[in-house]
Design a protein around this motif. Structure first.
Motif, PDB file in Angstrom:
ATOM      1  N   UNK A  88      45.555 -10.291  19.872  1.00 33.00           N
ATOM      2  CA  UNK A  88      45.021  -9.230  19.021  1.00 33.00           C
ATOM      3  C   UNK A  88      43.928  -8.480  19.787  1.00 33.00           C
ATOM      4  N   UNK A  89      44.103  -7.153  19.945  1.00 39.37           N
ATOM      5  CA  UNK A  89      43.120  -6.371  20.712  1.00 39.37           C
ATOM      6  C   UNK A  89      41.710  -6.549  20.156  1.00 39.37           C
ATOM      7  N   UNK A  90      40.763  -6.687  21.079  1.00 43.13           N
ATOM      8  CA  UNK A  90      39.367  -6.788  20.683  1.00 43.13           C
ATOM      9  C   UNK A  90      38.966  -8.143  20.141  1.00 43.13           C
ATOM     10  N   UNK A  91      39.913  -9.050  19.997  1.00 42.84           N
ATOM     11  CA  UNK A  91      39.619 -10.365  19.412  1.00 42.84           C
ATOM     12  C   UNK A  91      39.992 -11.491  20.377  1.00 42.84           C
ATOM     13  N   UNK A 109      43.287  -4.966  30.100  1.00 46.12           N
ATOM     14  CA  UNK A 109      42.417  -3.835  29.785  1.00 46.12           C
ATOM     15  C   UNK A 109      43.090  -2.851  28.842  1.00 46.12           C
ATOM     16  N   UNK A 110      44.341  -2.530  29.118  1.00 45.94           N
ATOM     17  CA  UNK A 110      45.085  -1.581  28.275  1.00 45.94           C
ATOM     18  C   UNK A 110      45.178  -2.115  26.846  1.00 45.94           C
ATOM     19  N   UNK A 138      40.075 -21.194  20.263  1.00 44.23           N
ATOM     20  CA  UNK A 138      41.160 -20.660  19.424  1.00 44.23           C
ATOM     21  C   UNK A 138      41.522 -19.213  19.788  1.00 44.23           C
ATOM     22  N   UNK A 139      40.556 -18.508  20.399  1.00 43.46           N
ATOM     23  CA  UNK A 139      40.838 -17.109  20.764  1.00 43.46           C
ATOM     24  C   UNK A 139      41.577 -16.975  22.096  1.00 43.46           C
ATOM     25  N   UNK A 140      41.603 -18.064  22.851  1.00 41.75           N
ATOM     26  CA  UNK A 140      42.334 -18.023  24.122  1.00 41.75           C
ATOM     27  C   UNK A 140      43.822 -18.231  23.824  1.00 41.75           C
ATOM     28  N   UNK A 141      44.616 -17.164  24.022  1.00 41.47           N
ATOM     29  CA  UNK A 141      46.024 -17.223  23.611  1.00 41.47           C
ATOM     30  C   UNK A 141      46.986 -17.346  24.781  1.00 41.47           C
ATOM     31  N   UNK A 142      46.532 -16.883  25.964  1.00 39.69           N
ATOM     32  CA  UNK A 142      47.510 -16.679  27.037  1.00 39.69           C
ATOM     33  C   UNK A 142      46.860 -17.058  28.360  1.00 39.69           C
TER      34      UNK A 142
END
Ligand SMILES: *Cc1c(COP(=O)(O)O)cnc(C)c1O
Length: 342
Positions: A88-91, A109-110, A138-142
């Protein structure tokens, strides 16, 4: 697949995918009045949105089931789609091991995704103990793992990759753009064991089709379904699909060129090691050599003046230059030019 579903962005889960005209009818013969195409010409029809012939050939050669294969407009498209599915962008955040391939950073960045750049150790291997605390975030997705890594050239240690696979519940993407040049097996053998694993490969390097822009990913059929859901319907042109199919059908040519490149790499290594301006040649499992020189900016420009373009990596690894292995005559020209510069 509940655990993977929890990683997918809400809007992507809820999305109704575009249904292209050609998706609904998969026969070959018919009167096609469904897609507002022009009835004349030989490139008048939209290409197969699921690249079925290409996937069939690839499946046989790579020993991966068809529903575990995604074809992208270059691997760069796959990288971008992975961000868009899971972050999710910004999150959300993603992780790379630097120095590495520049597109992860650009694509992050994009998509407005913060990238945690973990430095590789001096031997260009991952310091997995130092990333362990991040793996529960939890915010680390990839997590991107590039092996063999660009621009350092080395394979990353198997046990470190396994550590990440065993301790991280988000998506692990292993970029194997250079795997065919290495002596290592692909991690694609592990996609059944790890439903969160994506393997990325490409036709751009060992297959000699950088011009065609065809990349591919192997993963669980659920993740492949997500990629298919959000990709532009006709993301790989018919011309490009055909050129990839032709390459796969001419495996002798692939093997011959691969062997030549590997022999030329050994020749280049030997020649470079005899030059005083080359201070170090890093071990390489890819089709390029990273070398350390006394003054990379100077040598880079002196080579440009002589019509030879290499990649100056001085701003990433001090005084280093990345040299792609060319054909015999190109490599000889490089060596001649380097001898002149002294
Ligand atoms: C060259 C390269 C690619 C290939 O990208 P394409 O978009 O398929 O041409 C992918 N990953 C890495 C690390 C590369 O060096």
């Amino acid at each position: 697949m509940k655990s993977i579903e929890n990683l997918v962005r809400e809007n992507i889960l809820n999305l109704t995918a575009y249904s292209s005209a050609r998706k609904e009818f998969s026969g070959i013969d018919g009167v096609f009045l469904d897609a507002n195409e022009n009835p004349f010409g030989d490139k008048n029809r939209y290409p197969d949105p699921y690249q079925k012939i290409l996937k069939k050939e690839l499946s046989a050669i790579k020993n991966v089931p068809i529903d575990s294969i995604f074809i992208g407009n270059g691997s760069d498209e796959v990288i971008d789609l992975a961000f868009r599915i899971f972050c999710t962008p910004g999150v959300d955040k993603a992780m790379t091991f630097s120095p590495t391939y520049g597109m992860y950073d650009v694509s992050a960045g994009i998509n407005d995704i913060e990238l945690l750049k973990i430095p590789l150790k001096n031997n260009f291997q991952m310091d997995v103990k130092s990333v362990e605390p991040f793996l529960k975030n939890k915010e680390l997705k990839l997590i991107f793992i590039c092996s063999p890594n660009n621009p350092t050239g080395n394979l990353l240690n198997e046990e470190d990759i396994l550590f990440i696979l065993d301790n991280f519940k988000g998506i692990v993407l292993i970029d194997e753009a250079y795997i065919d040049f290495s002596s290592s097996n692909s991690w694609s053998e592990k996609i059944n064991q790890y439903p969160n694993l994506i393997i990325l490969q490409t036709f751009s390097k060992a297959w000699g089709l950088a011009n065609s822009r065809v990349g591919f990913a192997f993963s669980s059929s659920y993740i492949i379904h997500l990629f298919n859901k959000i990709k532009p319907p006709y993301n790989v042109s018919g011309l490009n699909q055909n050129s990839a199919v032709s390459a796969l059908q001419n495996i002798e040519n692939f093997n011959k060129n691969l062997q030549t490149i590997l022999q030329q790499k050994e020749w280049l290594k030997k020649e470079l090691s005899q030059l005083e301006i080359i201070q170090k040649i890093y071990p390489s499992d890819a089709n390029f050599l990273l070398v350390e020189v006394e003054n990379a900016d100077f040598i880079y420009h002196e080579l440009v003046v002589r019509g030879i373009i290499v990649r100056n990596r001085n701003n990433i690894i001090r005084n280093s230059i990345r040299i792609s292995v060319g054909n015999a005559s190109e490599n000889q020209k490089l060596i001649n030019a380097l001898k002149e510069i002294i």
